[in-house]
Write an enzyme that holds these catalytic residues in place. Structure first.
Site, PDB file in Angstrom:
ATOM      1  N   HIS A  99       0.756  -1.292   0.064  1.00 27.10           N
ATOM      2  CA  HIS A  99      -0.170  -0.133  -0.170  1.00 27.10           C
ATOM      3  C   HIS A  99       0.957   1.223  -0.147  1.00 27.10           C
ATOM      4  O   HIS A  99       2.006   1.196   0.504  1.00 27.10           O
ATOM      5  CB  HIS A  99      -0.876   0.235   1.126  1.00 27.10           C
ATOM      6  N   ASP A 102       2.164   2.172   3.482  1.00 25.44           N
ATOM      7  CA  ASP A 102       3.105   1.165   3.838  1.00 25.44           C
ATOM      8  C   ASP A 102       4.610   1.559   3.715  1.00 25.44           C
ATOM      9  O   ASP A 102       5.433   1.552   4.585  1.00 25.44           O
ATOM     10  CB  ASP A 102       3.014  -0.382   3.272  1.00 25.44           C
TER      11      ASP A 102
END
Length: 437
Positions: A99, A102
């Site tokens: 993501h 992240d």
């Protein structure tokens, strides 16, 4: 910088090895069903669980520190990138999934956040080239921030929709730049808690509008990969719009998205929807919509998404059976959307978890190949439906039979007396015999 000190490169040593930091069944260069195991399984590391998740839950704080030696958010993000590549090297994993949030921490403004993403993307691009790593798929975290408390693409506030669109645009750009083979839409908070405050029709229309915009933009900048939707019935909302594979297929067809979007099937999400993992994969393959797999498992005694590393060999076998029968992966792969248990709080435990998951799917691949080569189960299924190969059955399949003709056939036939046993228990025993002989 080294973060996994004391852990050497994990190698295949065979089932008789007593070395816990070795593969017992995953031999990447071994040929199974015409391809190497590396090619058949296409393992990927999940950046969010592996590099970021610290074992927190609603009842307690984290049990493992993953700031990688720095309290500065951006410095920590850079260290995570180095640690990710190091771990992938040691596990001999070629791909990762991420993501946007992240890989770089969110800042106070979207502009500043995007600048942070650019810095980390530069670093990841450099490290990927140096170590030969690839992105299986990317996505945007449009569920964690409180602005998404009522959804992103399905939010009742148009400003939230616009923010999500901008965030997804950036995530697509990063995925394209890093050579990602797919882009995932996970529903996040795209669902509802009560219909008392929900315009379901508008929300579904808006979700389709956002996906259409994202598809068109990605294609315009050269994205050649697949888009995925990941079915999930509940969590975080009570009712997710992407409930299961069949629901997602209906959505895609309604909005004309079925040519570009495939399904990313997760084992734990399948069981939350009261399906088997194999069922959801079969629905996807039967509808030419199979894309990729989130490789994990849930606890059958718990009613939520536990994201455990997969170790159930029956599940991995039947998953790989469906995938091999469908021709194998194309752009997708096996992403370990899984995390160590809260009490398994060392970096060595992360290595053990990946070894367990990779070996379980390697075993599943081996077993699936045996089942297909044996042919007993496939022959039984073919024989069970043999009445459709000739006579009135063939006319039904060909579409030439009319309901009046079927009535006349039934009237002249008398009662149906040819149904035979489904032999479920026999087949379950055959499965065991093939797998463990």
């Amino acid at each position: 910088m080294k973060f996994y000190e004391g852990i050497e490169k994990i190698k295949y040593e065979g089932s008789k090895s007593t070395n816990p930091l070795s593969f017992k069944f995953y031999n990447p260069d071994e040929i199974i069903a015409g391809k190497t195991m590396r090619e058949q399984l296409r393992f990927a590391m999940s950046y969010w669980h592996t590099m970021c998740a610290e074992g927190t839950d609603m009842f307690g704080a984290g049990t493992i520190n993953k700031n990688y030696g720095s309290s500065d958010p951006m410095d920590s993000a850079k260290r995570k990138a180095y640690a990710a590549i190091e771990l992938m090297d040691k596990l001999d994993i070629d791909y990762f999934c991420f993501h946007d949030r992240d890989i770089a921490p969110e800042a106070d403004t979207l502009r500043e956040t995007n600048q942070r993403l650019d810095v980390i993307t530069d670093l990841l691009e450099e490290l990927m080239k140096e170590h030969g790593k690839k992105v299986l798929w990317g996505t945007a975290n449009c569920f964690g921030n409180k602005r998404y408390m009522h959804g992103a693409g399905t939010a009742p506030n148009a400003d939230v929709f616009a923010f999500a669109a901008a965030q997804i645009k950036k995530a697509i750009e990063i995925t394209v730049r890093l050579g990602g083979e797919g882009y995932v839409f996970w529903g996040g908070r795209e669902g509802y808690e009560t219909l008392l405050n929900t315009n379901m029709s508008l929300e579904l229309d808006n979700m389709a509008r956002l996906m259409t915009m994202a598809r068109d933009y990605a294609r315009s900048i050269g994205f050649k990969g697949d888009f995925y939707i990941e079915p999930k019935p509940k969590e975080p909302t009570k009712h997710q719009y992407d409930f299961d594979a069949s629901t997602v297929l209906g959505f895609l067809r309604k909005y004309g998205l079925e040519k570009d979007f495939k399904l990313n099937i997760e084992a734990n999400h399948a069981t939350l929807a009261a399906h088997t993992f194999q069922h959801e994969v079969r629905v996807a393959t039967d509808n030419n919509a199979f894309g990729s797999i989130d490789a994990n498992q849930g606890d059958m005694l718990l009613g939520w998404d536990t994201d455990q590393f997969p170790t159930n060999v029956y599940d991995t076998t039947m998953c790989m059976y469906e995938i091999l029968k469908a021709g194998g992966f194309t752009k997708g792969g096996l992403n370990f959307d899984a995390k160590t248990r809260r009490g398994s709080n060392t970096f060595e435990d992360i290595s053990h978890s990946y070894i367990a998951g990779m070996d379980a799917f390697a075993l599943g691949l081996r077993m699936a190949d045996k089942i297909i080569k044996d042919g007993t189960i496939d022959k039984f299924v073919a024989d069970r439906y043999a009445s459709y190969n000739s006579g009135i059955g063939k006319k039904i399949i060909d579409g030439t039979a009319t309901i009046a003709e079927l009535e006349e056939y039934a009237l002249n036939m008398g009662d149906v007396s040819t149904n035979i046993s489904g032999k479920q228990e026999y087949l379950e025993n055959v499965l065991n015999s093939i797998m463990f002989s």
